[in-house]
Design an enzyme around this catalytic site. Structure first.
Site, PDB file in Angstrom:
ATOM      1  N   SER B  20      17.484 -27.370  -7.999  1.00 55.68           N
ATOM      2  CA  SER B  20      17.926 -28.004  -9.230  1.00 55.68           C
ATOM      3  C   SER B  20      17.113 -27.521 -10.437  1.00 55.68           C
ATOM      4  O   SER B  20      15.894 -27.380 -10.358  1.00 55.68           O
ATOM      5  CB  SER B  20      17.774 -29.515  -9.103  1.00 55.68           C
ATOM      6  OG  SER B  20      18.153 -30.136 -10.306  1.00 55.68           O
ATOM      7  N   LYS B  44      21.638 -28.835 -12.077  1.00 53.67           N
ATOM      8  CA  LYS B  44      20.644 -29.354 -13.023  1.00 53.67           C
ATOM      9  C   LYS B  44      20.723 -30.879 -13.114  1.00 53.67           C
ATOM     10  O   LYS B  44      21.808 -31.450 -13.063  1.00 53.67           O
ATOM     11  CB  LYS B  44      20.911 -28.711 -14.386  1.00 53.67           C
ATOM     12  CG  LYS B  44      20.055 -29.227 -15.505  1.00 53.67           C
ATOM     13  CD  LYS B  44      19.087 -28.181 -16.013  1.00 53.67           C
ATOM     14  CE  LYS B  44      17.993 -28.801 -16.869  1.00 53.67           C
ATOM     15  NZ  LYS B  44      16.718 -28.968 -16.137  1.00 53.67           N
ATOM     16  N   ASN B  68       7.069 -25.294 -16.724  1.00 54.98           N
ATOM     17  CA  ASN B  68       8.242 -25.605 -17.531  1.00 54.98           C
ATOM     18  C   ASN B  68       8.174 -27.024 -18.028  1.00 54.98           C
ATOM     19  O   ASN B  68       7.639 -27.911 -17.359  1.00 54.98           O
ATOM     20  CB  ASN B  68       9.538 -25.348 -16.755  1.00 54.98           C
ATOM     21  CG  ASN B  68       9.989 -26.559 -15.961  1.00 54.98           C
ATOM     22  OD1 ASN B  68      10.587 -27.484 -16.521  1.00 54.98           O
ATOM     23  ND2 ASN B  68       9.661 -26.584 -14.677  1.00 54.98           N
ATOM     24  N   LEU B  72      14.715 -32.018 -19.077  1.00 50.76           N
ATOM     25  CA  LEU B  72      16.005 -32.455 -18.531  1.00 50.76           C
ATOM     26  C   LEU B  72      17.132 -32.454 -19.553  1.00 50.76           C
ATOM     27  O   LEU B  72      17.888 -33.418 -19.674  1.00 50.76           O
ATOM     28  CB  LEU B  72      15.863 -33.840 -17.874  1.00 50.76           C
ATOM     29  CG  LEU B  72      15.070 -33.817 -16.558  1.00 50.76           C
ATOM     30  CD1 LEU B  72      14.813 -35.225 -16.056  1.00 50.76           C
ATOM     31  CD2 LEU B  72      15.801 -33.009 -15.485  1.00 50.76           C
ATOM     32  N   ASN B 126      16.371 -37.506  -8.505  1.00 49.15           N
ATOM     33  CA  ASN B 126      15.185 -36.932  -9.151  1.00 49.15           C
ATOM     34  C   ASN B 126      14.291 -38.071  -9.624  1.00 49.15           C
ATOM     35  O   ASN B 126      14.452 -38.590 -10.726  1.00 49.15           O
ATOM     36  CB  ASN B 126      15.622 -36.034 -10.303  1.00 49.15           C
ATOM     37  CG  ASN B 126      14.450 -35.329 -10.949  1.00 49.15           C
ATOM     38  OD1 ASN B 126      13.301 -35.591 -10.597  1.00 49.15           O
ATOM     39  ND2 ASN B 126      14.740 -34.457 -11.895  1.00 49.15           N
ATOM     40  N   CYS B 129      10.563 -35.792 -11.855  1.00 47.80           N
ATOM     41  CA  CYS B 129      10.407 -34.845 -12.950  1.00 47.80           C
ATOM     42  C   CYS B 129       9.166 -35.210 -13.759  1.00 47.80           C
ATOM     43  O   CYS B 129       9.068 -36.325 -14.273  1.00 47.80           O
ATOM     44  CB  CYS B 129      11.619 -34.844 -13.872  1.00 47.80           C
ATOM     45  SG  CYS B 129      11.378 -33.712 -15.257  1.00 47.80           S
ATOM     46  N   GLY B 216       6.785 -21.874  -8.493  1.00 48.87           N
ATOM     47  CA  GLY B 216       6.647 -20.475  -8.124  1.00 48.87           C
ATOM     48  C   GLY B 216       5.666 -20.270  -6.981  1.00 48.87           C
ATOM     49  O   GLY B 216       5.074 -21.228  -6.468  1.00 48.87           O
ATOM     50  N   GLY B 243       8.042 -22.131  -4.395  1.00 48.30           N
ATOM     51  CA  GLY B 243       7.604 -20.735  -4.416  1.00 48.30           C
ATOM     52  C   GLY B 243       8.225 -19.823  -3.386  1.00 48.30           C
ATOM     53  O   GLY B 243       7.722 -18.718  -3.165  1.00 48.30           O
TER      54      GLY B 243
END
Ligand SMILES: Cc1cc2nc3c(=O)[nH]c(=O)nc-3n(C[C@H](O)[C@H](O)[C@H](O)COP(=O)(O)O)c2cc1C
Lengths: 275, 312
Positions: B20, B44, B68, B72, B126, B129, B216, B243
């Site tokens: 997502s 998303k 990041n 949202l 979610n 976040c 990552g 990652g």
């Protein structure tokens, strides 16, 4: 439809300590490329730097028969990725993804095309100038930089029959001051009955000023925006700019898929991050 | 070879899921990826209404990773159903919708609306976040909050419910257990790690939001450890991520205890990663004589390490 090519570096032409042009063998991308589109380049083979970098397609290269054989990019050394690109050697291979993004829409005669470039913002205009030359559209390049040593590749535009107006902030070449001054003068002199479209790429304050001049003079104006991008395909929502939609309200809009070319009047310049 | 995975009432053809926030609404990738070939697409995060997200810069690169703070941004559940879901259906994508809320009621409402829509395979909650102040992670960082959201959504939908856990807690396994006890069909983990990067010349944070989430390859070993810890306390399927860049990375998560995996950041780096991952899974199964990929889930062999004569 974008392709990912393991592209061989054909040449790295160093223009100065900070600028270079890297040419890649990439026939499929070259064939599909339209003016103002970009590619995402992985500047290293490993995980550092991790993300690809967006670059305007600077030139579409052709073989002896005239068939598209590759592309080049116009690189300014700023961070880790662009520094690696400054040093690449012919024969190396890098992943090049493209072509991407919404291209420029060239104009036909009797309309003229005026391209306004600031610094590294020159990058998307060579492909546009070629497309305009094919249409026999009279084209002018207004090109500004800090000093004479930072004006590059003007000969390539001369060769396409583009009229070139230069400006440097230190007055070492062309008109002294900002490039928006000769642009404003030219807009003022042009009779309203003679159509002209502006195409702008450069630092945000310059693009903003050009958008303002275009509005005041009632001329169409496209800007090509350079933003930090994560993916280039609309996946990450990192490259957004405040742009108005049809109903007039501004929304964070993805530069990679709705741009990089936007109608300048859609952009809410007050809300743009300077860079 | 059987690569299928079952999550509640949903069966995925293979364990590879687009993460997502790293794949738009899926349709953006329609020209690059055969969406039907993926196990699923997690779209998303969606709230009830449209959200603009944070001002840029929203991402910054870090060693083998990125931060990041998108905040949202999203089109809201109604426009998603009207505009994106039909296109995803047409491409025969299995769709997992990542849902968000600033309040418990909003999660429930979004879940209810999606349950009536045609073409939704599962709901990923979610509650993790790190980039929004209200709601979301405040549920995911408290055991009663996690219990409240999961059981409330559970009551209003027959779709598989998959709470997505945050790694920004001391004991992720206790959250896994809370999710299972509240009726979750599966859990997914990890969301991003709260992190920060500063420009030393200007002394300013590199993100407008000041802090952001790290993702990552940099986070992979921590994420693998967390999946391993959760596997030991829950029976429900686990969707692991953090990652993943190669088939081996995906297999590492599965051996640690994940039934399926998601790939986020590395899809940005290489959007053509999906067939490569799939080929790698097939090659591994062939090399090791594995017929059912699910047979490797949670098979990490820790005995040799524990029996070492040198340990006191
Ligand atoms: C740019 C970006 C946006 C993200 N947006 C969301 C989101 O909307 N909802 C969510 O649950 N996770 C979101 N995530 C987290 C990812 O789904 C994933 O959990 C995390 O990035 C770890 O996986 P990776 O290392 O493969 O990227 C986002 C991650 C990134 C990098």
């Amino acid at each position: 439809m974008p392709l990912d090519v393991d592209a061989r570096v054909i040449a790295n032409r160093r223009l100065s300590a900070d600028y270079n042009v890297v040419a890649f063998e990439a026939p499929a991308i070259a064939r599909a490329a339209r003016p103002g589109q970009f590619v995402m380049i992985k500047t290293s083979r490993g995980l550092d730097p991790l993300l690809r970098r967006p670059f305007s397609i600077f030139e579409v290269l052709r073989d002896e028969t005239g068939a598209p054989s590759g592309i080049s990019i116009f690189n300014k050394r700023i961070g880790a990725g662009t520094s690696l690109l400054a040093q690449v050697e012919p024969g190396e291979r890098l992943q090049v993804l493209g072509p991407l993004g919404r291209p420029f829409e060239p104009v036909d005669p009797p309309a003229d095309a005026w391209m306004i470039a600031g610094g590294v913002g020159l990058a998307p205009f060579l492909t546009l100038a070629e497309a305009l030359a094919v249409r026999r559209t009279r084209t002018t390049l207004f090109y500004g930089a800090r000093r004479a040593g930072e004006l590059y590749c003007v000969d390539l535009f001369d060769a396409l029959g583009v009229r070139v107006v230069l400006a440097t902030e230190d007055g070492s070449r062309g008109v002294p001051g900002r490039i928006t001054a000769p642009l404003e003068a030219a807009l003022g002199e042009r009779p309203l009955g003679e159509p002209v479209k502006l195409f702008v790429c450069g630092p945000t304050p310059m693009m903003r000023a050009c958008a303002g001049l275009a509005r005041v003079h009632g001329r169409a104006c496209d800007v090509s925006l350079e933003q930090v991008m994560g993916c280039g395909l609309g996946g990450c929502y990192s490259c957004v700019v405040p742009a108005r939609r049809d109903e007039g309200h501004p929304h964070h809009t993805r530069t990679c898929i709705e741009g990089p070319v936007f109608d300048a009047q859609r952009i809410v310049w007050d809300a743009m991050q300077p860079h | 070879m059987d690569l299928s995975v079952t999550i509640g009432s949903l069966t995925l053809a293979n364990p590879l899921i687009a993460a997502s926030g790293c794949f738009g609404y899926g349709v953006e990738y329609g020209d690059v990826v055969d969406l039907a070939s993926l196990g699923a697409v997690a779209v998303k995060g969606l709230f009830l209404t449209e959200r603009e997200g944070h001002a840029p810069p929203r991402i910054v690169e870090t060693p083998s990773g990125m931060l990041n703070a998108i905040g949202l941004q999203g089109i809201g559940v109604h426009r998603f159903i009207a505009q994106q879901l039909p296109a995803l259906r047409a491409r025969r994508a299995t769709v997992i919708v990542n849902i968000c809320g600033t309040t418990l009621e909003e999660y429930v409402e979004v879940a209810r609306i999606l349950s009536d829509a045609d073409g939704v395979g599962a709901l990923e909650l979610n509650i993790s976040c790190p980039n929004i102040k209200e709601g979301g992670i405040t549920f995911g960082c408290s055991l009663p909050g996690t219990h409240a959201v999961v059981s409330a959504v559970r009551k209003v939908t027959r779709l598989p419910v998959i709470p997505k856990l945050t790694p920004n807690v001391t004991d992720v396994a206790s959250f896994a257990r809370a999710a299972e006890e509240s009726g979750a069909d599966a859990i997914s983990l990890v969301n991003t790690f709260l992190a920060m990067a500063i420009d030393v010349h200007t002394r300013r944070p590199r993100l407008t939001n000041i802090v952001g989430g790290l993702s990552g390859p940099a986070i992979r070993p921590i994420a693998v450890r967390m999946v391993y810890e959760c596997r030991r306390v829950v029976k429900i399927p686990i969707i692991g991520m953090g990652g993943i860049a190669t088939a081996e990375d995906a297999l590492e998560f599965m051996i640690a205890g994940a039934n399926a995996v998601q790939v986020g950041t590395m899809n940005f780096v290489d959007p053509f990663i999906w067939p490569k991952l799939m080929d790698g899974l097939h090659a591994y199964m062939a090399a090791h004589g594995i017929v059912r990929l699910q047979d490797i889930v949670g098979t990490v062999d820790t005995t040799a390490r524990q029996n070492s004569w040198i340990s006191s």
